[in-house]
Design a protein around this motif. Structure first.
Motif, short mmCIF file in Angstrom:
data_model
loop_
_atom_site.label_atom_id
_atom_site.label_comp_id
_atom_site.label_asym_id
_atom_site.label_seq_id
_atom_site.Cartn_x
_atom_site.Cartn_y
_atom_site.Cartn_z
N ASN A 23 0.82 -1.21 0.00
CA ASN A 23 0.00 0.00 0.00
C ASN A 23 0.85 1.26 0.00
OD1 ASN A 23 -2.97 -0.53 0.14
ND2 ASN A 23 -2.25 -1.91 1.75
N ILE A 24 2.05 1.17 0.58
CA ILE A 24 2.93 2.34 0.60
C ILE A 24 4.20 2.10 -0.22
CG2 ILE A 24 2.07 3.23 2.79
CD1 ILE A 24 4.63 2.07 4.09
N ASN A 25 4.40 0.87 -0.74
CA ASN A 25 5.53 0.52 -1.58
C ASN A 25 6.86 1.02 -0.98
OD1 ASN A 25 6.87 -0.57 -3.75
ND2 ASN A 25 6.52 1.18 -5.08
N PRO A 26 7.22 0.51 0.21
CA PRO A 26 8.44 0.98 0.86
C PRO A 26 9.68 0.65 0.04
CG PRO A 26 7.66 -0.99 1.94
CD PRO A 26 6.61 -0.61 0.92
N LEU A 81 25.68 -9.65 8.73
CA LEU A 81 25.29 -8.55 7.86
C LEU A 81 24.44 -9.17 6.76
CD1 LEU A 81 25.52 -5.58 6.98
CD2 LEU A 81 27.52 -6.24 5.64
N GLY A 82 23.32 -8.59 6.46
CA GLY A 82 22.49 -9.17 5.42
C GLY A 82 21.28 -8.30 5.14
N ARG A 104 12.31 4.16 6.28
CA ARG A 104 12.79 4.08 7.67
C ARG A 104 12.19 2.89 8.41
NH1 ARG A 104 11.60 9.27 6.58
NH2 ARG A 104 9.65 9.15 7.70
N ALA A 105 10.88 2.79 8.43
CA ALA A 105 10.23 1.72 9.19
C ALA A 105 10.52 0.36 8.59
CB ALA A 105 8.72 1.96 9.26
N SER A 106 10.42 0.24 7.26
CA SER A 106 10.63 -1.06 6.63
C SER A 106 12.11 -1.47 6.71
CB SER A 106 10.12 -1.07 5.19
OG SER A 106 10.65 0.01 4.47
N SER A 107 13.02 -0.50 6.70
CA SER A 107 14.44 -0.83 6.88
C SER A 107 14.67 -1.39 8.27
CB SER A 107 15.32 0.41 6.65
OG SER A 107 15.31 0.78 5.29
N GLU A 108 14.03 -0.78 9.27
CA GLU A 108 14.14 -1.30 10.64
C GLU A 108 13.57 -2.72 10.74
OE1 GLU A 108 15.64 -0.37 13.52
OE2 GLU A 108 16.57 1.17 12.28
N LEU A 109 12.44 -2.95 10.09
CA LEU A 109 11.84 -4.29 10.09
C LEU A 109 12.79 -5.29 9.43
CD1 LEU A 109 8.19 -3.33 9.14
CD2 LEU A 109 8.91 -4.39 11.30
N GLU A 110 13.44 -4.88 8.35
CA GLU A 110 14.39 -5.76 7.67
C GLU A 110 15.57 -6.10 8.59
OE1 GLU A 110 16.46 -5.94 3.36
OE2 GLU A 110 16.69 -4.04 4.41
#
Length: 157
Positions: A79-82, A114-115, A91-97
């Protein structure tokens, strides 16, 4: 959880996500629902020619469908295509990753890691080959494989 129960949960989560952006200026894209319905129906018809990888009786592939929660979470994120190419791109999806990679590393008992997540096993394998080649070049240790692993006639990978 049966897949048919997920749409209601996805709708609730989508509403919650949209509430997070309530302070943004209003934007209402034009949507031609009939055209979208025609496209989706045509795609559904053509996809029917695939093998039923999801079915428990089909054992000819290692492909299995993602868990219903994974499918719903993916649909919610789309819906937001992070964009995780850089921390400021998502920011949020990078933290989730980062959290997901930490959890995966923890499953193997790794303290240093690291990954990142990829969209498929093929991409993950290609990246692993690229990293291995890069590490080998940096170490200067090519050994006998230098003669056999090449990206071109003049440059070893």
């Amino acid at each position: 959880m049966p897949q048919d129960q997920v749409p209601g949960l996805l709708s609730r989560a989508t509403e919650q996500l949209e509430e997070q952006f309530a302070g943004l200026p209003t934007f209402a894209p034009e949507v031609d629902k009939e055209a979208i319905a025609q496209v989706l129906e045509a795609v559904a018809e053509r996809l029917g020619d695939n093998y039923p990888y999801f079915h428990p009786l089909y054992a000819g592939q290692m492909l299995k469908p993602p868990h219903p929660v994974a499918r719903a979470a993916y649909a919610l994120a789309m819906n937001i295509n992070p964009n995780n190419h850089a921390r400021d791109g998502g920011r949020a999806s990078s933290e989730l990753e980062i959290e997901a990679v930490r959890e995966i590393a923890g499953m193997f008992g790794w303290a240093e890691f690291l990954g990142h997540l990829t969209s498929s096993g093929t991409l993950a394998n290609l990246e692993a080959l690229w990293v291995a080649g890069s590490l080998r070049r940096e170490s200067g240790s090519w050994g006998p494989s230098r003669r056999t692993i090449r990206t071109s006639a003049s440059r070893p990978c």
